[in-house]
Structures are given as structure tokens and as C-alpha cells.
Design a protein around this motif. Structure first.
Motif, PDB file in Angstrom:
ATOM      1  N   ALA A   1       0.826  -1.208   0.000  1.00 12.22           N
ATOM      2  CA  ALA A   1       0.000   0.000   0.000  1.00 12.22           C
ATOM      3  C   ALA A   1       0.863   1.262   0.000  1.00 12.22           C
ATOM      4  O   ALA A   1       0.587   2.205  -0.759  1.00 12.22           O
ATOM      5  N   LEU A   2       1.891   1.295   0.820  1.00 14.29           N
ATOM      6  CA  LEU A   2       2.770   2.468   0.846  1.00 14.29           C
ATOM      7  C   LEU A   2       3.520   2.613  -0.473  1.00 14.29           C
ATOM      8  O   LEU A   2       3.684   3.720  -0.981  1.00 14.29           O
ATOM      9  N   GLY A   3       3.973   1.503  -1.031  1.00 16.63           N
ATOM     10  CA  GLY A   3       4.644   1.559  -2.334  1.00 16.63           C
ATOM     11  C   GLY A   3       3.717   2.066  -3.424  1.00 16.63           C
ATOM     12  O   GLY A   3       4.105   2.898  -4.248  1.00 16.63           O
ATOM     13  N   ALA A   4       2.481   1.581  -3.423  1.00 21.98           N
ATOM     14  CA  ALA A   4       1.501   2.017  -4.425  1.00 21.98           C
ATOM     15  C   ALA A   4       1.161   3.496  -4.266  1.00 21.98           C
ATOM     16  O   ALA A   4       0.819   4.166  -5.245  1.00 21.98           O
ATOM     17  N   ALA A   5       1.286   4.008  -3.039  1.00 27.82           N
ATOM     18  CA  ALA A   5       1.014   5.418  -2.788  1.00 27.82           C
ATOM     19  C   ALA A   5       2.213   6.306  -3.115  1.00 27.82           C
ATOM     20  O   ALA A   5       2.168   7.516  -2.892  1.00 27.82           O
ATOM     21  N   GLY A   6       3.284   5.702  -3.625  1.00 25.23           N
ATOM     22  CA  GLY A   6       4.430   6.478  -4.062  1.00 25.23           C
ATOM     23  C   GLY A   6       5.554   6.621  -3.056  1.00 25.23           C
ATOM     24  O   GLY A   6       6.525   7.345  -3.306  1.00 25.23           O
ATOM     25  N   TRP A   7       5.468   5.918  -1.928  1.00 26.12           N
ATOM     26  CA  TRP A   7       6.547   5.976  -0.948  1.00 26.12           C
ATOM     27  C   TRP A   7       7.704   5.088  -1.372  1.00 26.12           C
ATOM     28  O   TRP A   7       7.499   4.064  -2.012  1.00 26.12           O
ATOM     29  N   ALA A   8       8.911   5.474  -1.012  1.00 28.09           N
ATOM     30  CA  ALA A   8      10.110   4.682  -1.294  1.00 28.09           C
ATOM     31  C   ALA A   8      10.217   3.607  -0.217  1.00 28.09           C
ATOM     32  O   ALA A   8      10.673   3.869   0.898  1.00 28.09           O
ATOM     33  N   VAL A   9       9.742   2.389  -0.529  1.00 28.17           N
ATOM     34  CA  VAL A   9       9.776   1.284   0.418  1.00 28.17           C
ATOM     35  C   VAL A   9      10.939   0.355   0.077  1.00 28.17           C
ATOM     36  O   VAL A   9      11.291   0.188  -1.086  1.00 28.17           O
ATOM     37  N   ASP A  10      11.525  -0.236   1.100  1.00 24.66           N
ATOM     38  CA  ASP A  10      12.702  -1.080   0.924  1.00 24.66           C
ATOM     39  C   ASP A  10      12.601  -2.270   1.864  1.00 24.66           C
ATOM     40  O   ASP A  10      12.516  -2.090   3.082  1.00 24.66           O
TER      41      ASP A  10
END
Length: 162
Positions: A86-95
Motif C-alpha cells: 500500500a505504501l509503495g503504491a502510494a508512491g513511498w520509497a519502500v525497501d
């Protein structure tokens, strides 16, 4: 006991340089490792450590431990990985590289720290977060450094000092 928010590969790369410990905890309490021979004289290697499978299996929000080894984060099950997607889809840089019970979120322009705080506040109660070098680490609420330290102390028969 050595506790860090680091990924397992980082701990393993530094293991020969670290002091001996009764337990090694990584991923903000997501994984606990016991040395086969805590008092041994030779430098530690991965083969010398045994993961506490019961601890990791108790972190339901992170999904099955086997998934972390076999699947990319985007295909893992569990509320932790739902939040990752969800955070990745919202444009956050997830790792999640090298993690099995934790992932990181970085603020990159045009996003702001205030926006990240709002996104993290919306996480389900099964998850918590902490900050490490201005980066948010998201992990199961059942883990965390304090919870892992308490579990290690209980396992070792110790008590928490004042």
C-alpha cells in the motif's frame, strides 16, 4: 545481547568484528539468533547461529517465515506486506531488501516527513514503526527491540534492570 535494526545480511557481514553475545537480534526485534557456542573463541559465522523459529513464527503480521526466504516482498502475505504494498503504491520509497519481518520507508521529494508521519499513523494496530537515521522502520507490533529484549532475557533466565 546485541540488538539492531539492521538487516540480517548487514549483521552477517559484520559478525566477525562484533563481540560475542548471548543473542543477536536484527530487524528491530523481528529475528532472534542464538549462537551455538556463545563462549567460542573463533569468529562467528552464519553457520554458528540458530534462528529462534518460535519467536519469528509468533509474528503473525509478518506472515510465514518461509515466505520471506522464497518470495519477493510484493508477494508475501501478512499485514506487514499489505502495508508495504500500500505504501509503495502510494508512491513511498519502500525497501525490504534483506528483511523478513521489517521494511523501511524513506522520505524522498516531493514527499515530506509530515506526510510520512500521517501515512504511518494510519497503519493497522498489528504494526508499529520506529525511526532509524531519519528512515521509518515498519515491523509487527509483537516485535520491536524492547519486546525482543524481554523475550531474550526471559529465555536466558535474566531480569530487566532498573
Amino acid at each position: 545481547m546485541l540488538i539492531t535494526g539492521a538487516r540480517l545480511p548487514v549483521l552477517l557481514s559484520r559478525l566477525p568484528l562484533l563481540p560475542r553475545a548471548d543473542a543477536y537480534v536484527v530487524e528491530n526485534g523481528g529475528r532472534v539468533f542464538w549462537p551455538a557456542d556463545p563462549a567460542g573463541a573463533k569468529p562467528l559465522r552464519l553457520e554458528d547461529l540458530r534462528e529462534d523459529a518460535a519467536w519469528r513464527d509468533g509474528l503473525a503480521a509478518a506472515g510465514p517465515a518461509a515466505d520471506a526466504a522464497a518470495l519477493p516482498p510484493a508477494r508475501r502475505v501478512g499485514e506487514l506486506w499489505d502495508a508495504y504494498r500500500a505504501l509503495g503504491a502510494a508512491g513511498w520509497a519502500v525497501d525490504a531488501e534483506g528483511y523478513s519481518a521489517n521494511f523501511r520507508v524513506r522520505v524522498k521529494a516531493p514527499r515530506t516527513p509530515q506526510e510520512l508521519a500521517a501515512a504511518l499513523a494510519a497503519l493497522p494496530p498489528s504494526l508499529q514503526y520506529s525511526f532509524n537515521m531519519k528512515t521509518a522502520d515498519v515491523h509487527p507490533a509483537a516485535s520491536g527491540k524492547a519486546a525482543a529484549a524481554a523475550a531474550v532475557l526471559q529465555h536466558l533466565g535474566g531480569t530487566r534492570g532498573a
